[in-house]
Every structure is written in C-alpha cells, then in structure tokens.
Design a protein around this motif. Structure first.
Motif, PDB file in Angstrom:
ATOM      1  N   ARG A 213       0.832  -1.205   0.000  1.00 43.69           N
ATOM      2  CA  ARG A 213       0.000   0.000   0.000  1.00 43.69           C
ATOM      3  C   ARG A 213       0.865   1.253   0.000  1.00 43.69           C
ATOM      4  O   ARG A 213       0.508   2.264  -0.612  1.00 43.69           O
ATOM      5  CB  ARG A 213      -0.952  -0.007   1.184  1.00 43.69           C
ATOM      6  N   ASP A 214       1.989   1.230   0.703  1.00 40.93           N
ATOM      7  CA  ASP A 214       2.879   2.387   0.716  1.00 40.93           C
ATOM      8  C   ASP A 214       3.547   2.575  -0.643  1.00 40.93           C
ATOM      9  O   ASP A 214       3.709   3.704  -1.121  1.00 40.93           O
ATOM     10  CB  ASP A 214       3.948   2.213   1.797  1.00 40.93           C
ATOM     11  N   ILE A 215       3.948   1.465  -1.276  1.00 42.49           N
ATOM     12  CA  ILE A 215       4.659   1.556  -2.547  1.00 42.49           C
ATOM     13  C   ILE A 215       3.747   2.043  -3.660  1.00 42.49           C
ATOM     14  O   ILE A 215       4.126   2.907  -4.462  1.00 42.49           O
ATOM     15  CB  ILE A 215       5.281   0.193  -2.908  1.00 42.49           C
ATOM     16  N   ILE A 216       2.537   1.504  -3.721  1.00 42.00           N
ATOM     17  CA  ILE A 216       1.648   1.833  -4.836  1.00 42.00           C
ATOM     18  C   ILE A 216       0.700   2.983  -4.496  1.00 42.00           C
ATOM     19  O   ILE A 216       0.010   3.518  -5.365  1.00 42.00           O
ATOM     20  CB  ILE A 216       0.859   0.592  -5.287  1.00 42.00           C
ATOM     21  N   GLY A 217       0.654   3.352  -3.219  1.00 42.78           N
ATOM     22  CA  GLY A 217      -0.177   4.485  -2.818  1.00 42.78           C
ATOM     23  C   GLY A 217      -1.639   4.153  -2.614  1.00 42.78           C
ATOM     24  O   GLY A 217      -2.499   5.026  -2.763  1.00 42.78           O
ATOM     25  N   GLY A 218      -1.936   2.905  -2.255  1.00 47.08           N
ATOM     26  CA  GLY A 218      -3.326   2.518  -2.029  1.00 47.08           C
ATOM     27  C   GLY A 218      -3.512   1.023  -2.192  1.00 47.08           C
ATOM     28  O   GLY A 218      -2.541   0.259  -2.223  1.00 47.08           O
ATOM     29  N   PRO A 219      -4.756   0.579  -2.321  1.00 42.80           N
ATOM     30  CA  PRO A 219      -5.010  -0.862  -2.457  1.00 42.80           C
ATOM     31  C   PRO A 219      -4.563  -1.393  -3.809  1.00 42.80           C
ATOM     32  O   PRO A 219      -4.522  -0.659  -4.793  1.00 42.80           O
ATOM     33  CB  PRO A 219      -6.535  -0.962  -2.298  1.00 42.80           C
ATOM     34  N   LEU A 220      -4.222  -2.665  -3.822  1.00 40.74           N
ATOM     35  CA  LEU A 220      -3.783  -3.328  -5.044  1.00 40.74           C
ATOM     36  C   LEU A 220      -4.396  -4.722  -5.091  1.00 40.74           C
ATOM     37  O   LEU A 220      -4.302  -5.477  -4.120  1.00 40.74           O
ATOM     38  CB  LEU A 220      -2.255  -3.449  -5.066  1.00 40.74           C
ATOM     39  N   THR A 221      -5.016  -5.038  -6.206  1.00 37.20           N
ATOM     40  CA  THR A 221      -5.567  -6.382  -6.385  1.00 37.20           C
ATOM     41  C   THR A 221      -4.442  -7.409  -6.302  1.00 37.20           C
ATOM     42  O   THR A 221      -3.480  -7.361  -7.070  1.00 37.20           O
ATOM     43  CB  THR A 221      -6.285  -6.512  -7.735  1.00 37.20           C
ATOM     44  N   GLN A 222      -4.575  -8.334  -5.350  1.00 37.25           N
ATOM     45  CA  GLN A 222      -3.559  -9.362  -5.151  1.00 37.25           C
ATOM     46  C   GLN A 222      -3.997 -10.709  -5.716  1.00 37.25           C
ATOM     47  O   GLN A 222      -3.171 -11.592  -5.920  1.00 37.25           O
ATOM     48  CB  GLN A 222      -3.282  -9.524  -3.652  1.00 37.25           C
ATOM     49  N   GLY A 279      -7.212 -13.223  14.446  1.00 37.37           N
ATOM     50  CA  GLY A 279      -6.453 -12.026  14.801  1.00 37.37           C
ATOM     51  C   GLY A 279      -5.788 -11.393  13.591  1.00 37.37           C
ATOM     52  O   GLY A 279      -5.747 -10.161  13.464  1.00 37.37           O
ATOM     53  N   ILE A 280      -5.285 -12.219  12.689  1.00 39.42           N
ATOM     54  CA  ILE A 280      -4.678 -11.708  11.460  1.00 39.42           C
ATOM     55  C   ILE A 280      -5.701 -10.933  10.638  1.00 39.42           C
ATOM     56  O   ILE A 280      -5.407  -9.862  10.090  1.00 39.42           O
ATOM     57  CB  ILE A 280      -4.088 -12.869  10.644  1.00 39.42           C
ATOM     58  N   MET A 281      -6.922 -11.449  10.566  1.00 42.38           N
ATOM     59  CA  MET A 281      -7.942 -10.774   9.775  1.00 42.38           C
ATOM     60  C   MET A 281      -8.375  -9.442  10.385  1.00 42.38           C
ATOM     61  O   MET A 281      -9.037  -8.640   9.723  1.00 42.38           O
ATOM     62  CB  MET A 281      -9.163 -11.681   9.612  1.00 42.38           C
ATOM     63  N   GLN A 282      -7.976  -9.182  11.623  1.00 39.09           N
ATOM     64  CA  GLN A 282      -8.281  -7.911  12.264  1.00 39.09           C
ATOM     65  C   GLN A 282      -7.215  -6.856  12.002  1.00 39.09           C
ATOM     66  O   GLN A 282      -7.367  -5.699  12.401  1.00 39.09           O
ATOM     67  CB  GLN A 282      -8.452  -8.132  13.772  1.00 39.09           C
ATOM     68  N   GLN A 283      -6.145  -7.257  11.299  1.00 37.47           N
ATOM     69  CA  GLN A 283      -5.112  -6.291  10.939  1.00 37.47           C
ATOM     70  C   GLN A 283      -5.635  -5.352   9.843  1.00 37.47           C
ATOM     71  O   GLN A 283      -6.585  -5.677   9.127  1.00 37.47           O
ATOM     72  CB  GLN A 283      -3.860  -7.022  10.453  1.00 37.47           C
ATOM     73  N   PRO A 284      -5.038  -4.161   9.701  1.00 38.21           N
ATOM     74  CA  PRO A 284      -5.547  -3.174   8.736  1.00 38.21           C
ATOM     75  C   PRO A 284      -5.663  -3.737   7.317  1.00 38.21           C
ATOM     76  O   PRO A 284      -4.733  -4.363   6.809  1.00 38.21           O
ATOM     77  CB  PRO A 284      -4.494  -2.051   8.796  1.00 38.21           C
ATOM     78  N   HIS A 285      -6.825  -3.527   6.721  1.00 40.36           N
ATOM     79  CA  HIS A 285      -7.120  -3.853   5.321  1.00 40.36           C
ATOM     80  C   HIS A 285      -7.161  -5.354   5.018  1.00 40.36           C
ATOM     81  O   HIS A 285      -7.244  -5.737   3.849  1.00 40.36           O
ATOM     82  CB  HIS A 285      -6.117  -3.171   4.372  1.00 40.36           C
ATOM     83  N   MET A 286      -7.130  -6.187   6.048  1.00 41.15           N
ATOM     84  CA  MET A 286      -7.144  -7.625   5.794  1.00 41.15           C
ATOM     85  C   MET A 286      -8.522  -8.145   5.380  1.00 41.15           C
ATOM     86  O   MET A 286      -8.641  -9.271   4.910  1.00 41.15           O
ATOM     87  CB  MET A 286      -6.635  -8.378   7.019  1.00 41.15           C
TER      88      MET A 286
END
Length: 330
Positions: A213-222, A279-286
C-alpha cells in the motif's frame, strides 16, 4: 520465460474455434494463503457448481489445483492444462500482452496488503538492502512482489535503477520462505510475503520493512481470476458462475469470517490456530475482499515503462472480459 513464449505462440496458432467448446469439468488454480480465501469458500460450498446449475448448466465439477507461484500457473493456463487461474495482477497483464489480448480477467477477489518482512536487524527500510541480501518473492521478475520492488526502486533511485532489487530476489513459495526465515543459517532473511505468512513471520520475531500500500499508494488487487478469451467465449455460463460464486463467497466471508477461515484450514492444511488467523484478519485492510480491480493500471504503466508490456492498455477494461466492465475498477 522461454516456456511461456512458446506456449503463447502455440496458443495463438490454435485459433479459437477448437477451444471454444463448452465444458463441465473445470480446473482452477490458486496459490497458498488467505489471499485466496474466497476460493476456499467457493470450493467448500460448491458455489461455482451451484451458480452454473442455477443458470441451467448441470453436472459441472471443479478441480482446484494448488501452485506455489504465479509463473507455473500461467504456464499451465497457456499449455491448456488448466482452465482458469487465480493469481496476481502482474501475471494477468503479462499474459494479456503476450497473447495479444487472448487472456483476460474475470473478477478480482482480494486486495489485501503484501508486506516485506525481515529477520535481519540491520534492515529497517528499503534503503538498507545491500547486494548480498536475499529477498524471497513468489516469482522473480513478474510476481506482484517483484514488480512492487521495481516500482520502489524507480521511486528511490531513478528510472535507470528500476531493477536495483532484482539481483537480490530469490524465487520461493510463501511457505518455504517463511520456513527460511526461521532458519538462522539460511541465506534468505527477507520475504516479500502475503497473508497469513507475513503475520506469522511478524509474530515469530520478524519486522516490517515495507508495504504494498505504501509503494503503490493505495489498495492493489492481489488475487484475480482470469482465463483465455476462447474459454470465456465457449463457456459464458461458467465465467458468470465464477463471478457470482466470488460475490457469494465474499458475502459469506464478511458475515462469518470464522467459518471461512475454518474452510481455509480444512482445505489448505494450515496448522495456524484459528484464533491466530482471526487475529490476522483484524489487521488493517485484511478484510479487503474486493471484486473491483484495484491499482492495476499503475502496474500496467510500470510494466510498459520497463518494456515488459509491449502495449500499454488504455483502460483496465482492456485486460478484463467485456462482461466484467461493470466492476468499475482502476
């Protein structure tokens, strides 16, 4: 890469008529990890089969096949060994270009962040990597993680240094890379990862160096489903069923994340405790399970700039099927 070029040439020579035959036995690939959680729900609940039957196509069976990296998946698609793949944006763009538009996306399924993690205390940022450091990525040069490193290098060092990190990358599947980080004698001490492996590494003592997100400046389809145009033309009910199944799976994930994660564990064999995965799914944007393509044109611009793509798409809809244009992506 040679295999891919030869497969692309073979694909182009076959023509669409021979391939455009309706099928009921479908094979779909994916890679390890909860990036592909929607596919685990789809498999467990037979959602593609369900939506195909609802549209009047009975007897559909879906074989889900696991591959360690996107390169092997795309080779299998072009060789006709599988019908649909579920992997990253870079691989979709690469095949779209090399088949002259004869491979296109069906729908995205997730835009979770990818994290670059390290167990080397001396590496705190991308600037700290040296020539002797090794970074594990799923596929050297063309995986989402490898491309993100190229984009970061261009921003940091200039366009002429776009491949600055390439010699440091090592091709490894995410589970193998996670294991390498746990081995103090292994040369790989850094991993541009994906969920859940990045968070397991962080829990085990690694630290974050960078984020997609920092590199591309937002969300990226993974993760995105894509196929050959000939398969899509010959099997429109299946293609629509994949879209409808993806939507239903994402709805299920949002309503019952615990149930979805248990499906993932049952299929993948991941031994991570369920409470840790929650708990992992509670991390930001997960919880960014998104069907709309995200950040894909940024990827295309980069790949065209470095000559990987010979043709620059005018819009994301160039490399997605016409039936997907309503997704309103970018």
């Amino acid at each position: 890469m040679t295999r891919m070029v030869l497969a692309a040439a073979l694909f182009a020579s076959m023509g669409t008529a021979a391939l455009a035959q309706a099928k009921t036995d479908i094979s779909i690939t994916r890679q390890p990890g909860i990036l592909y959680l929607a596919s685990h729900v789809m498999e467990t609940q037979d959602l593609i089969e369900k939506h195909a039957a609802k549209a009047g196509l009975d007897g559909v069976t879906v074989e889900w096949r696991m591959f360690s990296g996107g390169g092997a998946q795309t080779d299998a698609l072009l060789a006709g060994q599988v019908d649909v793949v579920n992997t990253g944006t870079g691989n979709l763009l690469l095949l779209w270009d090399r088949t002259n538009g004869n491979v296109k996306g069906i729908t995205a399924s997730s835009a979770q962040p990818a994290l670059l993690v390290s167990v080397n205390p001396d590496i705190k940022s991308l600037e700290d990597f040296g020539a002797d450091d090794r970074i594990a990525v799923p596929t050297v040069g063309v995986s989402t993680q490898a491309i993100l490193l190229q984009m970061a290098a261009a921003e940091m060092f200039g366009e002429d240094q776009i491949r600055h990190f390439d010699p440091m990358t090592v091709q490894m599947g995410h589970p193998d890379a996670l294991a390498a980080l746990s081995n103090s004698q292994h040369e790989v001490r850094n991993h541009f990862s994906s969920p859940p492996f990045q968070y397991i590494a962080l829990k085990n003592g690694a630290h974050q160096v960078a984020s997609s997100r920092d590199i591309i400046g937002g969300p990226l389809t993974q993760a995105t489903f894509f196929t050959t145009v000939s398969f899509a033309d010959g099997n429109p009910v299946i293609v629509q069923a994949i879209r409808d199944a993806t939507e239903e799976a994402i709805d299920f994930i949002n309503e019952d994340i615990e149930g979805a994660l248990q499906m993932y564990k049952d299929i993948s064999g991941d031994q991570t405790p369920l409470e840790d995965l929650i708990g992992i799914m509670q991390q930001p944007h997960m919880m960014d399970f998104i069907m709309k393509p995200q950040g894909t044109m940024r990827f295309a611009e980069h790949l065209h700039k470095i000559g990987t793509l010979t043709k620059m798409p005018e819009s994301w809809t160039d490399y997605y099927l016409p039936a997907s244009a309503d997704l309103d992506g970018n």
